[in-house]
Scaffold this active site. Structure first.
Site, short mmCIF file in Angstrom:
data_model
loop_
_atom_site.label_atom_id
_atom_site.label_comp_id
_atom_site.label_asym_id
_atom_site.label_seq_id
_atom_site.Cartn_x
_atom_site.Cartn_y
_atom_site.Cartn_z
N GLU A 172 -34.62 -25.61 -20.48
CA GLU A 172 -35.17 -26.88 -20.94
C GLU A 172 -35.45 -26.79 -22.44
OE1 GLU A 172 -35.67 -29.62 -18.76
OE2 GLU A 172 -34.42 -28.22 -17.67
N LYS B 269 -35.03 -34.79 -14.09
CA LYS B 269 -35.97 -34.55 -12.96
C LYS B 269 -37.41 -34.88 -13.31
CE LYS B 269 -34.65 -30.99 -15.34
NZ LYS B 269 -33.70 -29.96 -15.56
N LYS C 71 -38.59 -30.48 -8.98
CA LYS C 71 -37.43 -30.53 -8.08
C LYS C 71 -37.87 -30.46 -6.60
CE LYS C 71 -34.28 -28.65 -11.53
NZ LYS C 71 -33.78 -27.41 -12.14
#
Ligand code: HSE
Length: 400
Positions: free
Chosen positions: A185, A100, A200
């Protein structure tokens, strides 16, 4: 037979490998031909891997192999994922990704290269993990003008908030669990400070409008300031606190967007989304409210969306599937003052109504403090009044 490659053998990459092996018959049926894995790119050694001959450390092995038509980029991070993706697209290969950060930052450029080269750049796994949301937003809701998108877009923070509330785990323990489960992450600050959700909501907004919304223009707050007292106040108001990615498509063509913890009534469709699950509530002018719900992170759920894109890219080798947006000169980001919210506020100051005017008092749960809900205010009005009042313990937008 479509020959494919995986770049990055971490949580998602190994999930892609597992699905290609585990469900090969199903994949052949869906794609109309077998997907044969020819390379896995990773800088690490995997000498004990049963197919160690597939591993390479040199991306040129993939770029220069004319047999490879589809590559899954699941390395994460901007560099070298950007350079590799660009080279692959330029050499006429389709690329699918869960990245992303890369899609939000360089998506417009990579989509334009894909168009020029008549190949695909697909990113279903970049939002909502395993939830089908990119393709449905682009295709199934294509008849609608999207009015609003509101989502729980980060599994790690939703997991942390839920574990704190339900299992009384500390923030640190809940985060460590999320990391152990492969949800977080590499740098979990991207999760807890809201940056992952910001990318996102930028991707969803760009897709819905067809024009790039620069994620740097989205006001972003994470969950690090949310306390158990805040959560208890929310409960006393029959509400919950969730980290929400929010975008409203204004009549002037601009998009108001933010990422912030918000207080939601328990009857709100997003309020019951717990654990690592994500939910995206999309409001279209024809369809009304549509909710997408499912596992927002994790190895196989995310890999499921990556492999679906590999199948779609294999199917669309000779005719592109058009999913994406364009970069324009127009600045489509609305100002943070283009939208008003009510705020739940805690303070140790008195004289609240002198400054905030008409407020709804909330029964105090902590000795010596006042709690209240404001009328709808812009971000600047809220900041000015908060500064005047002083001693603000917390202020959280209310989702109306
Ligand atoms: N760290 C991300 C999350 C992974 O927790 O949602 C999926 O994008």
């Amino acid at each position: 037979m479509a020959k494919v490659a995986i770049m990055g053998y971490g949580t998602v990459g190994s999930g892609v490998y597992d699905i290609i092996k585990m469900n090969s018959a199903k994949l052949s049926e869906s794609a109309g031909e077998a997907l044969e894995l020819k390379y896995i790119l990773d800088i690490r050694d995997f000498d004990d891997h049963p197919e160690k001959h597939l591993f390479t450390k040199d991306v040129n092995d993939i770029i220069n192999d004319d047999e490879i038509s589809v590559v899954a980029e699941v390395m994460g991070g901007l560099h070298p994922a950007y350079e590799f993706t660009k080279q692959l697209l330029m050499s006429g290969k389709s690329v699918v990704t869960s990245n992303k950060e890369l899609v939000a930052t360089y998506g417009s450029e990579l989509l334009a290269i894909a168009e020029e080269k008549n190949v695909n750049y697909m990113f279903e796994a970049s939002v909502g993990g395993g939830i089908p949301v990119i393709r449905p937003l682009n295709r199934c809701l294509g008849a609608n003008n999207v009015k609003r998108i509101a989502g729980i877009l980060n599994g790690t923070t939703n997991y942390i908030l839920y574990q704190m509330i339900k299992n009384k785990k500390s923030f640190e323990t809940a985060l460590a669990d999320a990391q152990a489960n492969g949800y977080a992450e590499r740098n979990p600050a991207a999760d807890v400070e809201g940056h992952d959700a910001c990318r996102k909501i930028a991707i969803l907004s760009s897709l819905a409008s067809g024009k790039e919304l620069d994620y740097n223009k989205i006001s972003t707050e994470g969950i690090t300031n949310i306390s158990l007292e805040d959560v208890n106040y929310a409960d006393s108001l029959d509400s919950v606190i969730k980290l929400i990615g929010y975008a409203e498509f204004l009549d002037n063509g601009k998009i108001y967007a933010h990422v912030a913890p918000m207080m939601l009534q328990k009857s709100n469709m997003l309020a019951g989304i717990n654990d690592v699950f994500n939910g995206v509530l999309i409001t279209g002018d024809c369809v009304g409210d549509v909710m997408f719900y499912g596992p927002g992170a994790g190895k196989l759920p995310t890999a499921s969306a990556v492999v679906a894109d590999m199948i779609d890219s294999a199917i669309h080798r000779s005719r592109r599937a058009i999913i994406g947006w364009k970069k324009t000169d127009e600045d489509i980001a609305a100002s943070t003052d283009d939208k008003k919210f009510r705020y739940f506020v805690r303070t140790t100051s008195g004289g609240v109504s002198d400054i905030f005017g008409n407020v709804t008092a909330v029964e105090s749960l902590v000795e010596g403090e006042n709690a209240f809900i404001t009328e709808a205010l812009t971000a600047s009005e809220m900041a000015q009044k908060s500064q005047k009042l002083g001693n603000i313990i917390s202020s959280i937008r209310v989702f109306d």
